[in-house]
Design a protein around this motif. Structure first.
Motif, PDB file in Angstrom:
ATOM      1  N   PRO A 250      89.979 -29.436 -37.054  1.00  0.00           N
ATOM      2  CA  PRO A 250      89.992 -28.235 -35.849  1.00  0.00           C
ATOM      3  C   PRO A 250      88.914 -27.414 -36.049  1.00  0.00           C
ATOM      4  O   PRO A 250      88.829 -26.342 -35.109  1.00  0.00           O
ATOM      5  CB  PRO A 250      91.181 -27.610 -36.663  1.00  0.00           C
ATOM      6  CG  PRO A 250      91.182 -27.871 -38.146  1.00  0.00           C
ATOM      7  CD  PRO A 250      90.307 -29.227 -38.268  1.00  0.00           C
ATOM      8  N   PHE A 251      87.745 -28.067 -36.320  1.00  0.00           N
ATOM      9  CA  PHE A 251      86.504 -27.163 -36.092  1.00  0.00           C
ATOM     10  C   PHE A 251      85.402 -27.699 -35.356  1.00  0.00           C
ATOM     11  O   PHE A 251      84.444 -28.128 -35.931  1.00  0.00           O
ATOM     12  CB  PHE A 251      85.885 -26.657 -37.506  1.00  0.00           C
ATOM     13  CG  PHE A 251      86.877 -25.975 -38.397  1.00  0.00           C
ATOM     14  CD1 PHE A 251      87.071 -24.556 -38.258  1.00  0.00           C
ATOM     15  CD2 PHE A 251      87.616 -26.575 -39.271  1.00  0.00           C
ATOM     16  CE1 PHE A 251      87.687 -23.820 -38.950  1.00  0.00           C
ATOM     17  CE2 PHE A 251      88.399 -25.566 -39.870  1.00  0.00           C
ATOM     18  CZ  PHE A 251      88.567 -24.092 -39.787  1.00  0.00           C
ATOM     19  N   PRO A 252      85.630 -28.419 -33.958  1.00  0.00           N
ATOM     20  CA  PRO A 252      84.620 -29.074 -33.419  1.00  0.00           C
ATOM     21  C   PRO A 252      83.376 -28.311 -33.086  1.00  0.00           C
ATOM     22  O   PRO A 252      82.318 -28.812 -33.171  1.00  0.00           O
ATOM     23  CB  PRO A 252      85.269 -29.511 -31.897  1.00  0.00           C
ATOM     24  CG  PRO A 252      86.584 -28.397 -31.916  1.00  0.00           C
ATOM     25  CD  PRO A 252      87.021 -28.177 -33.241  1.00  0.00           C
ATOM     26  N   SER A 253      83.499 -27.030 -32.867  1.00  0.00           N
ATOM     27  CA  SER A 253      82.253 -26.327 -32.617  1.00  0.00           C
ATOM     28  C   SER A 253      81.273 -26.080 -33.779  1.00  0.00           C
ATOM     29  O   SER A 253      80.087 -26.182 -33.765  1.00  0.00           O
ATOM     30  CB  SER A 253      82.657 -24.876 -32.023  1.00  0.00           C
ATOM     31  OG  SER A 253      82.939 -24.994 -30.619  1.00  0.00           O
TER      32      SER A 253
ATOM     33  N   GLU B  68      80.754 -33.475 -29.632  1.00  0.00           N
ATOM     34  CA  GLU B  68      81.902 -32.776 -30.455  1.00  0.00           C
ATOM     35  C   GLU B  68      81.784 -31.207 -30.173  1.00  0.00           C
ATOM     36  O   GLU B  68      82.614 -30.440 -30.185  1.00  0.00           O
ATOM     37  CB  GLU B  68      81.509 -33.025 -32.008  1.00  0.00           C
ATOM     38  CG  GLU B  68      82.667 -32.413 -32.915  1.00  0.00           C
ATOM     39  CD  GLU B  68      82.701 -32.789 -34.390  1.00  0.00           C
ATOM     40  OE1 GLU B  68      81.489 -33.240 -34.460  1.00  0.00           O
ATOM     41  OE2 GLU B  68      83.482 -32.850 -35.184  1.00  0.00           O
ATOM     42  N   GLN B  69      80.307 -30.866 -30.165  1.00  0.00           N
ATOM     43  CA  GLN B  69      80.070 -29.272 -30.080  1.00  0.00           C
ATOM     44  C   GLN B  69      80.495 -28.861 -28.602  1.00  0.00           C
ATOM     45  O   GLN B  69      81.074 -27.912 -28.371  1.00  0.00           O
ATOM     46  CB  GLN B  69      78.598 -28.998 -30.197  1.00  0.00           C
ATOM     47  CG  GLN B  69      78.188 -27.637 -29.985  1.00  0.00           C
ATOM     48  CD  GLN B  69      76.738 -27.284 -29.882  1.00  0.00           C
ATOM     49  OE1 GLN B  69      76.019 -27.896 -30.519  1.00  0.00           O
ATOM     50  NE2 GLN B  69      76.465 -26.109 -29.257  1.00  0.00           N
ATOM     51  N   PHE B  70      80.268 -29.660 -27.643  1.00  0.00           N
ATOM     52  CA  PHE B  70      80.588 -29.620 -26.329  1.00  0.00           C
ATOM     53  C   PHE B  70      82.058 -29.228 -26.311  1.00  0.00           C
ATOM     54  O   PHE B  70      82.383 -28.373 -25.462  1.00  0.00           O
ATOM     55  CB  PHE B  70      80.032 -30.589 -25.355  1.00  0.00           C
ATOM     56  CG  PHE B  70      80.584 -30.559 -23.931  1.00  0.00           C
ATOM     57  CD1 PHE B  70      79.897 -29.670 -23.036  1.00  0.00           C
ATOM     58  CD2 PHE B  70      81.766 -31.258 -23.684  1.00  0.00           C
ATOM     59  CE1 PHE B  70      80.603 -29.620 -21.754  1.00  0.00           C
ATOM     60  CE2 PHE B  70      82.248 -31.179 -22.366  1.00  0.00           C
ATOM     61  CZ  PHE B  70      81.798 -30.196 -21.321  1.00  0.00           C
ATOM     62  N   ILE B  71      82.832 -30.190 -26.692  1.00  0.00           N
ATOM     63  CA  ILE B  71      84.423 -30.280 -26.837  1.00  0.00           C
ATOM     64  C   ILE B  71      84.816 -28.854 -27.094  1.00  0.00           C
ATOM     65  O   ILE B  71      85.632 -28.087 -26.850  1.00  0.00           O
ATOM     66  CB  ILE B  71      84.749 -31.314 -27.391  1.00  0.00           C
ATOM     67  CG1 ILE B  71      84.678 -32.716 -26.722  1.00  0.00           C
ATOM     68  CG2 ILE B  71      86.528 -31.157 -27.657  1.00  0.00           C
ATOM     69  CD1 ILE B  71      85.138 -33.870 -27.582  1.00  0.00           C
ATOM     70  N   GLY B  72      84.209 -28.391 -28.512  1.00  0.00           N
ATOM     71  CA  GLY B  72      84.333 -27.180 -29.306  1.00  0.00           C
ATOM     72  C   GLY B  72      84.173 -26.032 -28.288  1.00  0.00           C
ATOM     73  O   GLY B  72      85.077 -25.117 -28.227  1.00  0.00           O
ATOM     74  N   ASP B  73      83.063 -26.036 -27.776  1.00  0.00           N
ATOM     75  CA  ASP B  73      82.513 -24.916 -27.091  1.00  0.00           C
ATOM     76  C   ASP B  73      83.167 -24.667 -25.578  1.00  0.00           C
ATOM     77  O   ASP B  73      83.571 -23.543 -25.357  1.00  0.00           O
ATOM     78  CB  ASP B  73      81.203 -24.999 -26.863  1.00  0.00           C
ATOM     79  CG  ASP B  73      80.144 -24.601 -28.048  1.00  0.00           C
ATOM     80  OD1 ASP B  73      80.865 -24.331 -29.106  1.00  0.00           O
ATOM     81  OD2 ASP B  73      78.918 -24.810 -28.047  1.00  0.00           O
ATOM     82  N   THR B  74      83.596 -25.808 -25.196  1.00  0.00           N
ATOM     83  CA  THR B  74      84.469 -25.840 -23.898  1.00  0.00           C
ATOM     84  C   THR B  74      85.766 -25.128 -24.116  1.00  0.00           C
ATOM     85  O   THR B  74      86.274 -24.238 -23.375  1.00  0.00           O
ATOM     86  CB  THR B  74      84.574 -27.110 -23.306  1.00  0.00           C
ATOM     87  OG1 THR B  74      83.209 -27.658 -23.113  1.00  0.00           O
ATOM     88  CG2 THR B  74      85.370 -27.060 -21.891  1.00  0.00           C
ATOM     89  N   ALA B  75      86.375 -25.452 -25.326  1.00  0.00           N
ATOM     90  CA  ALA B  75      87.618 -25.080 -25.781  1.00  0.00           C
ATOM     91  C   ALA B  75      87.797 -23.661 -25.805  1.00  0.00           C
ATOM     92  O   ALA B  75      88.584 -22.761 -25.708  1.00  0.00           O
ATOM     93  CB  ALA B  75      88.211 -25.774 -27.113  1.00  0.00           C
TER      94      ALA B  75
END
Ligand code: SF4
Ligand code: SF4
Length: 653
Positions: free
Chosen positions: A97-100, A129-136
């Motif tokens: 649960p911590f992609p960013s 992975e960072q992109f997915i988290g930051d977009t979320a």
């Protein structure tokens, strides 16, 4: 030969298509058409075999990496009106649960394992992975699930990445969860160990809050064993999870190591991250070589040095006395003299190479093959120098007579972590001060007590996250009165064809014994010619057809350059995350190891037209092609040209 960005030859230049025609001509053996239609006939036909890719096998959190890369590149589409960005977020956070956060700080063992290294360079997994988290975060995606309340209550001791991940997974299972946290903020090592310029606090807090919003109760500033007893937890909760981490540092085990100005890396970073430590004084030596030591020296360079300070403002006083520097003083700071020493050669330091390069550029001096032997103290017991001995290249053999002193004002030891077990029952801890766990992360001989994370053995954040997923399953089984499950050999979150068919309303029908087609490959009650080996098998690059892939340079993430001239007082984030186009391009480099990615090679190259595309309204990922077995002659061309290793000649014999 083309070079990759690191000056190495692109390995993929050696990979070519297998040419039946060439074989016949070059070797003067048999004409290519005879080779296919006679010599290569067999009684084996293609079957479709799903295996786990090595990136997933190497990610300790067990991420379904191939799955979210497939979504970002646009190959796997969501059903209904869910956006692909949210679909990728959901797939990614199934396990982690911590992609960013992980996309920024994880050293990415997944990338070491990635099969794309055999073509030219790894897929930039953690950048996507960072992109997915930051977009979320930008879009405000939440964890959405419906779970029936089980009426069971679980106490989690420690609100770091392991405790919080377990809390989320247990909430998904319908249990009530209370997290007991000794600090005034959640996050554990992510909050108190990692500097804010590596993980901006708004990003971290967002990912923590999203978990808490699922209905997790928190008791902050509450130290179990001191503010609340273990007996109370045992009485009030149905299960207890120790996720207390290992956030105590180890002092230098040498004469003088207990001097007042010898501090641990963990304590140094905690004081910085709490906003109390705002400068250092005089030369700092950090002993280590791992990621924590790099964080210490990078923070020290940013904080800078102030000479002639009051006794109360000495860094060790601020660190140990829980006091804070006055922010006004920071205007007086100048560049700090910071030395990092390690026993190995500098090239073999355990820290990530990128971090070592950054530290060098920021003006940290790094010296290898050195071992501290004594802290030299003055009449007041303060360290004034560190006595070192030089080591051979093996990093362990001292060179006789090579001792020398390095003068310093502060010594930071980043040589390991310990557990803060104050007030807790000793019987939970082993002789090293950690907690033993069985394969299901139960504490042996302590029914109802579970453990995960650094308190078992200090490792990566992502390791604690992976263990948290497993322990949540174990707690769920315990609360339901079930036996503990044997864990799979490959214990990760992976592609499940049945889930996919269900998602698209294509699930098999009920078994109808009387139906005419009941025993044929057109019967609809079964998924035909498909084998799921994901739980037991990781696909090596040797099972892929690498000749399919062109050399494509990796899209490395950009960095803001921090160097010796602008490091002082520079607490800005260095990493520049991907934009959508970059994320898609990088995800597109994934070779989808072990699962069809719809390239059509098998359809095009089958000489019998036996392989065909599944009708659009019945196709899903993993069921994109099928074989007409009445036409197949077993020549295995489809398996040869399948880039992903998804087709194997298994059916028939
Ligand atoms: S958590 Fe780490 S190992 Fe896992 S996918 Fe992310 S970067 Fe890779
Ligand atoms: S190419 Fe893709 S699926 Fe294969 S190991 Fe690398 S990231 Fe994983």
């Amino acid at each position: 030969m083309q070079k990759n960005p690191y000056g190495q030859n692109y390995k993929g230049d050696n990979h070519t298509f297998r040419m039946f025609k060439d074989e016949g001509d070059d070797q003067g053996s048999v004409p290519w058409n005879q080779k296919i239609f006679q010599n290569d006939e067999s009684h084996k036909c293609p079957t479709y075999v799903s295996q786990t890719p090595p990136c997933q096998g190497s990610c300790p959190s067990g991420h379904n990496i191939r799955g979210w890369l497939d979504i970002v590149r646009g190959m796997e589409k969501p059903s209904g009106d869910l956006s692909w960005q949210e679909y990728a977020f959901r797939r990614s956070t199934d396990a982690n649960p911590f992609p960013s956060v992980m996309g920024r700080v994880c050293p990415a063992p997944c990338e070491d394992g990635c099969n794309r290294n055999e073509v030219e360079d790894t897929v930039g997994i953690n950048a996507v992975e960072q992109f997915i988290g930051d977009t979320a975060k930008e879009e405000g995606y939440k964890f959405e699930f419906e779970a029936k309340d089980t009426g069971k209550k679980v106490a989690i001791i420690g609100g770091g990445c392991g405790g919080l991940t377990a809390a989320l997974q247990l909430r998904k299972q319908g249990h009530s969860v209370t997290v007991f946290e000794k600090y005034d903020q959640l996050g554990g090592m992510m909050m108190y160990g990692i500097p804010d310029y590596r993980v901006p606090r708004d990003v971290l807090k967002h990912e923590i809050d999203r978990i808490i919003e699922t209905g997790v109760e928190t008791k902050m500033n509450t130290k179990v064993g001191v503010d609340v007893s273990m007996e109370e937890l045992e009485k009030d909760y149905d299960a207890v999870l120790f996720a207390i981490g290992a956030m105590s540092g180890r002092s230098l085990p040498i004469p003088g190591g207990e001097a007042a100005n010898c501090v641990s890396g963990v304590a140094f970073l905690e004081a910085y991250n709490q906003g109390r430590l705002k400068h250092i004084t005089g030369k700092v030596i950090c002993i280590g070589g791992g990621d924590t030591s790099i964080d210490v020296v990078s923070v020290a360079r940013r904080l800078g040095n102030i000479e002639n300070i009051a006794e109360k403002d000495r860094p060790e006083r601020v660190i140990f006395d829980d006091t804070a520097h006055d922010v006004v003083d920071t205007s007086k700071r100048l560049g700090a003299d910071v030395l990092l020493t390690t026993r190995s050669t500098v090239e073999n330091m355990p820290a990530a190479q990128e971090e070592i390069d950054d530290a060098n550029r920021e003006g940290v001096e790094i010296q290898g093959q050195l071992q501290p032997v004594e802290v030299v103290t003055d009449g007041n017991g303060r360290a004034v120098a560190l006595r070192m001995i030089r080591l051979e290249e093996d990093g362990s053999t001292p060179i006789e007579g090579s001792e020398f002193d390095i003068e310093c004002e502060l010594i930071v030891s980043a040589i390991g972590q310990g557990v803060d077990a104050e007030g807790m029952d000793d019987s939970f801890f082993n002789e090293r001060g950690f907690i033993d766990a069985d394969k299901n992360f139960q504490i042996p001989n302590k029914p109802g007590f579970f453990v995960c994370g650094d308190v078992v053995r200090p490792h990566l954040l992502t390791t604690a996250i992976g263990q948290a997923g497993i322990v949540a399953d174990s707690i769920d089984d315990y609360l339901a009165g079930n036996n503990q499950k044997a864990r799979n050999k490959v214990d990760v979150h992976y592609f499940d064809l049945m889930d996919k068919l269900n998602e698209w309303d294509l699930a098999p029908t009920e078994y109808d014994k009387g139906a005419l087609a009941a025993a044929t490959d057109s019967a609809e009650y079964a998924v035909h010619n498909y084998e799921d080996r994901s739980f037991a098998s990781i696909i090596p690059h040797t099972e892929l057809f690498l000749g399919h892939f062109d050399n494509e340079e990796r899209n490395a993430r950009n960095h803001k350059t921090v160097d010796v001239d602008n490091v002082l007082g520079n607490f800005e984030e260095r990493l520049i995350g991907y934009n959508e186009e970059e994320a898609k391009a990088e995800a597109g480099r994934c070779m989808s190891c072990g699962l069809c990615f719809e390239c059509d090679n098998c359809v095009m190259y089958c000489p019998q037209d036996a392989v065909f595309k599944v009708k659009k309204d019945q196709a899903t990922l993993g069921r994109y092609v099928d074989t007409d077995y009445s036409k197949c002659i077993g020549c295995h061309i489809c398996a040869d040209v399948c880039p992903t290793g998804y087709i194997q000649m298994g059916l028939g014999e």
